[in-house]
Write a protein that holds these residues in place. Structure first.
Motif, PDB file in Angstrom:
ATOM      1  N   SER A  85       0.858  -1.186   0.000  1.00 17.84           N
ATOM      2  CA  SER A  85       0.000   0.000   0.000  1.00 17.84           C
ATOM      3  C   SER A  85       0.892   1.233   0.000  1.00 17.84           C
ATOM      4  CB  SER A  85      -0.881   0.004   1.246  1.00 17.84           C
ATOM      5  OG  SER A  85      -1.519   1.258   1.410  1.00 17.84           O
ATOM      6  N   THR A  86       0.697   2.091  -0.966  1.00 19.00           N
ATOM      7  CA  THR A  86       1.531   3.287  -1.051  1.00 19.00           C
ATOM      8  C   THR A  86       0.784   4.508  -0.526  1.00 19.00           C
ATOM      9  OG1 THR A  86       0.775   3.861  -3.278  1.00 19.00           O
ATOM     10  CG2 THR A  86       2.641   2.342  -3.109  1.00 19.00           C
ATOM     11  N   TRP A  87       1.570   5.538  -0.215  1.00 17.39           N
ATOM     12  CA  TRP A  87       0.999   6.832   0.223  1.00 17.39           C
ATOM     13  C   TRP A  87       1.966   7.929  -0.154  1.00 17.39           C
ATOM     14  CZ3 TRP A  87      -3.838   7.223   1.668  1.00 17.39           C
ATOM     15  CH2 TRP A  87      -4.279   8.479   2.071  1.00 17.39           C
ATOM     16  N   PRO A  88       1.491   9.053  -0.697  1.00 18.52           N
ATOM     17  CA  PRO A  88       0.093   9.390  -0.962  1.00 18.52           C
ATOM     18  C   PRO A  88      -0.443   8.637  -2.172  1.00 18.52           C
ATOM     19  CG  PRO A  88       1.514  11.114  -1.774  1.00 18.52           C
ATOM     20  CD  PRO A  88       2.399  10.144  -1.043  1.00 18.52           C
ATOM     21  N   GLY A  89      -1.715   8.720  -2.337  1.00 20.74           N
ATOM     22  CA  GLY A  89      -2.362   8.089  -3.482  1.00 20.74           C
ATOM     23  C   GLY A  89      -3.128   6.847  -3.105  1.00 20.74           C
ATOM     24  N   GLY A  90      -2.598   6.086  -2.153  1.00 21.78           N
ATOM     25  CA  GLY A  90      -3.318   4.914  -1.689  1.00 21.78           C
ATOM     26  C   GLY A  90      -3.427   3.792  -2.692  1.00 21.78           C
ATOM     27  N   SER A  91      -2.467   3.674  -3.606  1.00 27.58           N
ATOM     28  CA  SER A  91      -2.517   2.550  -4.535  1.00 27.58           C
ATOM     29  C   SER A  91      -2.098   1.266  -3.845  1.00 27.58           C
ATOM     30  CB  SER A  91      -1.626   2.811  -5.746  1.00 27.58           C
ATOM     31  OG  SER A  91      -0.271   2.866  -5.353  1.00 27.58           O
ATOM     32  N   THR A  92      -2.563   0.149  -4.391  1.00 29.79           N
ATOM     33  CA  THR A  92      -2.239  -1.149  -3.803  1.00 29.79           C
ATOM     34  C   THR A  92      -1.736  -2.100  -4.882  1.00 29.79           C
ATOM     35  OG1 THR A  92      -4.518  -1.917  -4.081  1.00 29.79           O
ATOM     36  CG2 THR A  92      -3.950  -0.914  -1.961  1.00 29.79           C
ATOM     37  N   GLY A  93      -1.012  -3.118  -4.443  1.00 34.39           N
ATOM     38  CA  GLY A  93      -0.518  -4.150  -5.351  1.00 34.39           C
ATOM     39  C   GLY A  93      -0.481  -5.472  -4.626  1.00 34.39           C
TER      40      GLY A  93
END
Length: 125
Positions: free
Chosen positions: A51-59
């Protein structure tokens, strides 16, 4: 120095679900890319979800087959991993890990320098 405190896990039957959580202590979770890894006995630690931040993308790892969901609650400085349709092959110690928000190799355990203590997930057949 930030610490990662994990909770959850345990024993579940095949087909069941479990939640594990990871709370950052000493810093905000928004300061990091957060990931989950797992390590089964005799195997190397492998990527599960990020989970990344900022942006809140997931993989997710392909092997998760849409069964797992990573999420964040930034107000609680906590990252969660929801695991559904578990099978004995999912039995492992699950670790959360934190790395720089700017790290691009987010699926490699070697890029993570901050680790939780690990929590055991056991799936019985």
């Amino acid at each position: 120095q930030v610490q990662l405190v994990e909770s959850g896990g345990g024993l579940v039957q095949t087909g069941g679900s479990l939640n594990v959580s990871c709370t950052t202590v000493g810093d905000y979770v928004t300061s990091y890319t957060m990931a989950w890894f797992c390590q089964a006995p005799g195997k190397e630690r492998e990527f599960v979800a990020v989970s990344t931040w900022p942006g809140g993308s997931t993989g997710y790892a392909d092997s998760m087959n849409d069964r797992f969901t990573i999420s964040r609650d930034n107000d609680k400085n906590t990252v969660y991993l929801r695991m559904n349709f578990l099978s004995p092959e999912d039995t492992a110690v699950y670790y959360c890990a934190a790395t720089s928000r700017w790290e691009t190799s987010r699926r490699s355990p070697s890029k993570y320098k901050i680790w939780g203590q690990g929590t055991q997930v056991t799936v019985s057949s």
